[in-house]
Motif scaffolding. Structure first.
Motif, short mmCIF file in Angstrom:
data_model
loop_
_atom_site.label_atom_id
_atom_site.label_comp_id
_atom_site.label_asym_id
_atom_site.label_seq_id
_atom_site.Cartn_x
_atom_site.Cartn_y
_atom_site.Cartn_z
N ASP A 1 85.24 31.88 26.31
CA ASP A 1 84.01 32.33 25.57
C ASP A 1 84.35 32.38 24.20
OD1 ASP A 1 82.30 34.32 24.68
OD2 ASP A 1 81.96 35.17 26.69
N ALA A 2 83.47 31.86 23.57
CA ALA A 2 83.59 31.64 21.85
C ALA A 2 83.39 33.07 21.34
CB ALA A 2 82.85 30.58 21.49
N LEU A 3 82.30 33.74 22.01
CA LEU A 3 82.10 35.26 21.31
C LEU A 3 83.28 36.31 21.62
CD1 LEU A 3 78.34 35.64 22.28
CD2 LEU A 3 79.25 35.57 20.04
N THR A 4 83.87 36.18 22.83
CA THR A 4 84.68 37.23 23.00
C THR A 4 86.26 36.81 23.25
OG1 THR A 4 84.61 37.03 25.52
CG2 THR A 4 82.93 38.37 24.35
N GLY A 5 86.29 35.41 23.24
CA GLY A 5 87.77 34.92 23.45
C GLY A 5 88.31 34.99 24.88
N GLU A 6 87.23 35.59 25.72
CA GLU A 6 87.75 35.75 27.15
C GLU A 6 87.85 34.35 27.82
OE1 GLU A 6 86.11 38.53 30.88
OE2 GLU A 6 84.74 37.79 29.34
N GLY A 7 89.00 34.45 28.76
CA GLY A 7 89.11 32.98 29.42
C GLY A 7 89.58 33.40 30.97
N LEU A 8 90.25 34.52 31.13
CA LEU A 8 90.50 34.59 32.49
C LEU A 8 89.49 34.55 33.62
CD1 LEU A 8 92.75 38.09 31.82
CD2 LEU A 8 93.64 35.65 32.73
N PRO A 9 88.40 35.12 33.34
CA PRO A 9 87.28 34.80 34.62
C PRO A 9 86.93 33.20 35.02
CG PRO A 9 86.29 35.80 32.75
CD PRO A 9 87.63 35.93 32.63
N GLY B 1 95.55 43.01 19.10
CA GLY B 1 95.96 41.57 18.42
C GLY B 1 94.46 41.34 17.77
N VAL B 2 94.61 40.04 17.31
CA VAL B 2 93.49 39.50 16.49
C VAL B 2 93.28 38.12 16.69
CG1 VAL B 2 95.01 39.13 14.54
CG2 VAL B 2 92.40 39.23 14.00
N GLU B 3 92.03 37.77 16.73
CA GLU B 3 91.64 36.40 17.05
C GLU B 3 91.05 35.68 15.72
OE1 GLU B 3 90.14 33.18 20.42
OE2 GLU B 3 90.46 35.57 20.90
N LEU C 1 78.16 42.04 28.06
CA LEU C 1 79.72 42.15 27.95
C LEU C 1 80.21 42.05 29.36
CD1 LEU C 1 81.91 43.05 25.98
CD2 LEU C 1 81.23 45.24 26.66
N LEU C 2 79.73 42.43 30.19
CA LEU C 2 80.48 42.63 31.73
C LEU C 2 80.05 41.47 32.40
CD1 LEU C 2 79.96 46.54 32.51
CD2 LEU C 2 82.19 45.19 31.50
N GLY C 3 79.27 40.70 32.13
CA GLY C 3 79.10 39.26 32.93
C GLY C 3 77.88 39.66 33.76
N TYR C 4 77.04 40.56 33.71
CA TYR C 4 76.06 40.94 34.80
C TYR C 4 74.94 39.79 34.47
CZ TYR C 4 78.34 45.60 35.59
OH TYR C 4 79.03 46.35 36.04
N LYS C 5 74.72 39.44 33.48
CA LYS C 5 73.65 38.43 32.99
C LYS C 5 74.36 37.18 32.18
CE LYS C 5 70.08 42.09 32.49
NZ LYS C 5 68.81 42.52 31.72
N PRO C 6 73.77 36.18 32.21
CA PRO C 6 74.43 34.99 31.55
C PRO C 6 73.88 35.01 30.29
CG PRO C 6 72.42 34.31 33.01
CD PRO C 6 72.58 35.77 33.30
N LEU D 1 90.72 42.14 32.69
CA LEU D 1 89.92 41.72 33.96
C LEU D 1 88.55 42.51 33.79
CD1 LEU D 1 92.94 41.60 36.40
CD2 LEU D 1 92.17 40.01 34.90
N THR D 2 87.54 41.79 33.36
CA THR D 2 86.32 42.24 33.54
C THR D 2 85.76 42.12 34.99
OG1 THR D 2 85.32 40.33 32.83
CG2 THR D 2 85.96 41.90 31.13
N PRO D 3 84.63 42.53 35.28
CA PRO D 3 83.86 42.65 36.65
C PRO D 3 83.66 40.91 36.98
CG PRO D 3 82.94 44.33 35.41
CD PRO D 3 83.87 43.75 34.48
#
Length: 369
Positions: free
Chosen positions: A269-277, A199-201, A347-352, A45-47
């Motif tokens: 997110d296609a760069l990181t695979g992040e989906g939770l936020p 894991g691996v994506e 990476l942390l989402g401080y900037k779009p 869970l990122t910021p």
């Protein structure tokens, strides 16, 4: 006029949507059959998550706070980031269960059923199993029943595949992500309180368990110094949506009496695979629109708040996953404090990412010197 809403899927998107609907006084049914279900994702869970839903910090979940993040390039270059805020790591089963309990405590009705029957009603609304509802929300992930009913399901070419396992034990408090030559994607190591997610994506290309196992064992031994017994632990495999930017922006995500949220809407997110936020944020936005009787407004809000950002990651990912570019990028980050901070902030989402795309292009001449 009272409204009855069916939220199909009890993961972070669906449970968050049900919670905010119930808090707004809307009668809501939350459908989920697989209450013990786990995903191969790291569960970080990122910021970004807590900016979308600050109340999550009050839940005091059994997460592990990690302040060190490592990137390892194809040539073996390691870049360490010291984070100003932690990435909180938790098993998805624990997170999903806690979010469902929160929804039920707010007044949502939990329905422990698989949605087998889903059709439009002649007079409006939906038939969901034996329940007649006014609005249906699809939160069932890559194989969401509502998206399939609307003929908006994701095709195999629009999916990424992830493979992972849980390694028992207590490990150092640091996240490591590894890029490999020939892999359009990355490997990850996320330590939890009593285990770690390995894991691996595969964003594209050949993806199967034998290839995943070979990469994971090599990564664990070479970069984590862990003898990971892939076949002996709990293994997971999953798919997530990875459409192109045009489809992401043009595909409908809502109508008069329906909405798609989280993975069902392609919010990854296609760069990181992040989906939770994005799952949590979209669930909250859909609930607000439905509670106000303006379900279709959700589509406009989603486009400005999330979709334009994720379309930018799609364009970046199309360029980024090449060995020479990744190694060059990590070399630049490692050799320049300002560039390293810039990468950390994205990476942390401080900037779009939209701004990152322009900034990266503007800085290319200086970065190449």
């Amino acid at each position: 006029m009272s409204v009855l809403v069916a939220v199909i899927g009890g993961g972070p998107a669906g449970a968050t949507c049900a919670y905010h609907l119930a808090r707004a006084g809307v009668e809501v049914l939350l459908f989920e059959r697989d209450i013990l279900w786990e995903k191969p994702c790291g569960g970080g869970l990122t910021p970004r998550v807590f900016r979308a839903e600050p109340d999550l910090l009050r839940l005091k979940l059994p997460w592990r706070e990690v302040f060190e993040f490592n990137l390892v390039g194809p040539a073996g270059r390691r870049v360490r980031f010291d984070l100003p805020e932690p990435i909180r790591i938790i098993a998805r089963g624990d997170l999903d269960s806690a979010l469902r309990r929160r929804a039920v405590s707010a007044g949502a009705r939990f329905v422990a059923e698989k949605v087998r029957h889903l059709t439009r009603r002649p007079g409006g609304g939906w038939q969901v199993n034996r329940h007649c509802v006014d609005v249906a929300v699809g939160a069932g992930g890559i194989n969401d029943p509502l998206a399939r009913t609307l003929r908006l399901g994701w095709q195999p070419a629009q999916r990424a595949l992830t493979f992972g396992c849980v390694i028992p034990g207590r490990f150092d408090s640091q996240i490591t992500c590894r890029f490999w030559a020939g892999l359009k994607g990355y490997l990850w190591w996320f330590p939890r309180n009593d285990s770690a997610s390995l894991g691996v994506e595969f964003m594209a290309g050949r993806a199967n368990w034998p290839r995943a196992r070979a990469l994971l064992e090599r990564f664990a031994a070479q970069d984590i110094s862990v003898n990971a017994k892939i076949d002996g632990g709990r293994r997971f495999a999953w798919a997530e949506p990875m459409p192109g930017p045009r489809m992401l922006l043009q595909r409908p995500c809502c109508g008069r009496d329906w909405a798609l949220i989280g993975d069902s809407a392609g919010l990854v997110d296609a760069l990181t695979g992040e989906g939770l936020p994005y799952a949590i944020h979209s669930g909250k936005m859909a609930a607000e629109a439905i509670a106000q009787g303006q379900t279709q407004q959700y589509g406009q809000t989603l486009r400005s708040a999330i979709l334009a950002e994720l379309a930018a990651t799609r364009r970046l990912a199309g360029l980024y996953y090449h060995r020479l570019l990744i190694d060059w990028h990590l070399a630049v980050i490692a050799g320049n404090r300002g560039q390293k901070q810039l990468a950390r902030d994205y990476l942390l989402g401080y900037k779009p990412y939209r701004r990152y795309w322009r900034e990266l292009l503007r800085r290319l001449p200086a970065m190449g010197r």
